[in-house]
Structures are given as C-alpha cells and as structure tokens.
Design a protein around this motif. Structure first.
Motif, short mmCIF file in Angstrom:
data_model
loop_
_atom_site.label_atom_id
_atom_site.label_comp_id
_atom_site.label_asym_id
_atom_site.label_seq_id
_atom_site.Cartn_x
_atom_site.Cartn_y
_atom_site.Cartn_z
N PRO A 192 0.79 -1.24 0.00
CA PRO A 192 0.00 0.00 0.00
C PRO A 192 0.81 1.28 0.00
O PRO A 192 0.31 2.32 -0.44
N PHE A 193 2.06 1.24 0.49
CA PHE A 193 2.86 2.46 0.57
C PHE A 193 4.09 2.40 -0.33
O PHE A 193 5.04 3.16 -0.14
N TYR A 194 4.04 1.51 -1.30
CA TYR A 194 5.18 1.35 -2.21
C TYR A 194 5.44 2.67 -2.95
O TYR A 194 4.50 3.34 -3.41
N GLY A 195 6.72 3.04 -3.03
CA GLY A 195 7.10 4.28 -3.69
C GLY A 195 7.37 5.42 -2.73
O GLY A 195 7.76 6.51 -3.15
N ASN A 196 7.19 5.16 -1.43
CA ASN A 196 7.40 6.19 -0.42
C ASN A 196 8.69 6.01 0.38
O ASN A 196 8.85 6.60 1.44
#
Length: 389
Positions: free
Chosen positions: A199-203
């Motif tokens: 859900p928070f991939y790329g952060n």
C-alpha cells in the motif's frame, strides 16, 4: 475449568481438561523444553521447535526429541529476545527452505538490539540436521535499547509472499513513523524484496515493505480459509486485540487503545472514539497476553473449523475464538451500514495452570501447544476419548 492428570506406563502424562463451556479434551504431555518459543510441522509429520536460548529441535512424529539442528543463528537470550519463529517454505518438500527469526545485538553497542529474519536450507538426518545457505532477508530498521516487543512472528501468505510482524520495541511512537518498520506488519517476497502492490510502495525503502501500521507487540499471525490475514497483539494495561489485518490500515497504537498505560495515564481515547483507526475484531480487558495463533481447518474438531486458537501467557489458557458476519461500518465499529464484516467473540477457554506460548495444528488435526518457561511441555490436545491418527 478442571484438569485431572494421570501417568502413563511410558512415563508420559495425560490430562483430562474441561473447558469453560464444558468441552472435554484429552491433553497428552510429550517432550519438555527450556523456554520453547515456536513450532512448525514438516511434510513428513516431524516437527521443529525453537527455544529462546538458541536451540532448534527436531521432533519425531510422536513428539519425542530426535536431536538438535546445527548452524542455527547465534543468539543471547535477554528479556524477550533470543531465537524466535521458524516456518517452512510452501515448497519445502522440494527446496528444503525454512525461515527463522531471531534477535541480534549491535556489535558496536551491546545495549542495542533488533530482530532479524533469515532464510536457509534445512538438511535433515535421522537424529537432527543442519542449516546451510543462511541468508539475511530482513531486519528491524533501527536497533534500540531495551529487550522487549520484537514480535518477529512469520507466515507465508496464500500468494507465496512472506508476512513478518515487527513490534514497536516499547518505544510507542515508531508504530506511527513510516521511516521505521517498528510497530508494523511487513509484506515482502521470500527473498525479502518489497512488492509493488504494497500500500505504501514508492514512499521509501522502509515504507515500501509496510502492509499495516499502528501495532504494539504482535505475537500471533495466521491466514483463514478465505486468505484473510489475522493477527493479535498485546495491549498495554488492558486492551489485548485480535485484528483482521486490512491492507494499508492504521490500527492506532500508540494514539488509541482499549487499555491504558501502565502508569495509569490514559490514551487519547479508545478505538470507537477515533474511527479513523481500524477497530479490533475483539479485545480483552483484563488481558490474556496472547502468544501463538492458528485458524483451525482440520477434521478432528470438525465443529471448530474456521475458529481461532490463541495461546495465553498471563491468562494461562488456550482460548478459542469464533467468527461471525456482522453489519458494521468500514472501521469495524458499530454502525447502521448493511455491509457485512467479520467480527469475533471468545467462545471458550481451556486451562491447566500453565502459560501457553505457541499453538499449532498437527497433520492429523490434533492441536499442539507449547508451554512457556523452562520445563514447559509440548501438549497434544484431542477430543476426549480420541487419539490423533
């Protein structure tokens, strides 16, 4: 509850245990351990048991010790730290891969520690075996003082990826800090790589691996027959929780709790007061101190298929939880929506005066529990008058 013990001719002990709702079980005491922590069954019916001081045992199909596994990670048992969980790869029969969690000290500062997960190849013999090709695939992002709330429970999801529980290390605020993986449930590949559908991939590298946040000390994790992830966690003074884990959700710690701080200071509120945080399916005050979790799917206790079984430390009980579908709002608190969500209630307790650290389901459908502390026993539970096959 009642428990009556009788000695057997082979030196083992069998108890009759009556649950709080009158269910009668036969409890057979098998091997004993010095601080057993986790257990997993192998495809051939043998089993592995970890001890917190660093020993890993191979058990025969009857629960007797065959010998130790060598080349296990070196640990120093301190507080809640030491050797932790062990599970097998879904393709273990062909690749002999296992996953092991443990706590390591900081080589530069012995007061600091953190949890680590390794994958390894397990080679078995008739009286033990060894680990090889040990590879570190995950670690807690920061080593901190103290020796508690590591969590480091493991599970393989139906999609083949690895779930890791990471406690907030008794430091409170890391559970809400996305730059740290403490107080989170982690989802990675079996090589420890982040997944793009997290859900928070790329952060950021840490956030890329987070599945859910706002957790305290998660000592049990399991999937149900529908592939839904469940986890329980120890609350502070009150407020132990069993949670349905939803992708990307925040479970509120340390902002909200159904308990209070040990010094008596209240939290900002409970879950129902702050519906932005995911509500537990069921919580306990007084606490049960949950450790170990299965969702039962065997035939031996056919009426219990789909029920959860939780070990209780301070409660000295094995606790059965039933699930049901209830009209709730999307935060798990009572509402008027017709949307059906899964909630839970305690159904029965089975007690014999021992702290329960681990729960596993055996190949024949019997339920196995590991008692906590030195001298703790492996107990095999079957319906009264029946035996595992």
């Amino acid at each position: 509850m009642a428990a009556c013990a009788t000695a057997q001719t082979d030196g083992s002990e069998t108890m009759s245990v009556t649950g709080t709702e009158g269910t009668e079980l036969t409890a057979e005491a098998l091997a004993t351990f010095d601080g057993a922590w986790a257990m997993t069954f192998l495809p051939d019916g043998r089993a592995l048991v970890t001890e917190q001081d660093g020993d890993l045992w191979l058990l025969d199909t009857d629960g007797t010790k065959l010998g130790e596994i060598s080349n296990v990670p070196e640990v120093e048992m301190r507080g809640q730290g030491g050797l932790g969980d062990i599970i097998i790869h879904p393709d273990f029969a062909s690749n002999n891969t296992v996953f092991v969690s443990y706590v390591e000290r900081d080589p530069e500062d012995d007061s600091l520690s953190g949890a680590v997960v390794e994958k390894a190849t397990l080679t078995l013999t008739e009286n033990g075996g060894s680990l090889s090709d040990r590879t570190r695939i995950w670690e807690q992002s920061q080593k901190v003082p103290g020796n508690g709330h590591y969590s480091h429970r493991l599970a393989v999801a139906p999609d083949g990826n690895l779930i890791i529980t990471s406690g907030e290390r008794q430091k409170f605020s890391p559970a809400q800090n996305m730059e740290l993986n403490l107080g989170k449930i982690i989802r990675v590949t079996t090589d420890g790589e982040a997944l793009e559908d997290n859900p928070f991939y790329g952060n950021g590298a840490v956030a890329d691996t987070v599945w859910s946040l706002g957790h305290r000390n998660i000592l049990g994790v399991a999937f149900d027959a529908d592939g839904q992830l469940w986890a329980h966690e120890m609350g502070p003074k009150g407020g132990d929780e069993l949670n349905r884990i939803v992708k990307g959700e925040n479970y509120g710690y340390p902002q909200v709790s159904n308990g209070e701080h040990y010094n008596g200071k209240p939290f900002f509120g409970d879950h129902e007061s702050y519906p932005i945080y995911e509500n537990p399916a069921v919580s306990w005050t007084p606490v049960i101190s949950p450790a170990g979790l299965i969702i039962y799917d065997g035939d031996m206790f056919a009426d219990w298929q789909g029920d959860a079984f939780i070990g209780g430390l301070s409660s000295q009980a094995l606790i059965r939880v039933e699930f049901q579908q209830t009209p709730l709002d999307n935060q798990g608190s009572g509402g008027t929506s017709s949307t059906m969500e899964t909630t839970a209630d305690e159904a029965e307790r089975y007690e014999w005066g021992k702290r329960i650290r681990e729960v596993e389901q055996g190949p024949g459908g019997a339920i196995y529990v590991l008692e906590d502390d030195p001298g703790g026993r492996l107990i095999k539970l079957t319906p009264a008058g029946e035996t595992d096959s």
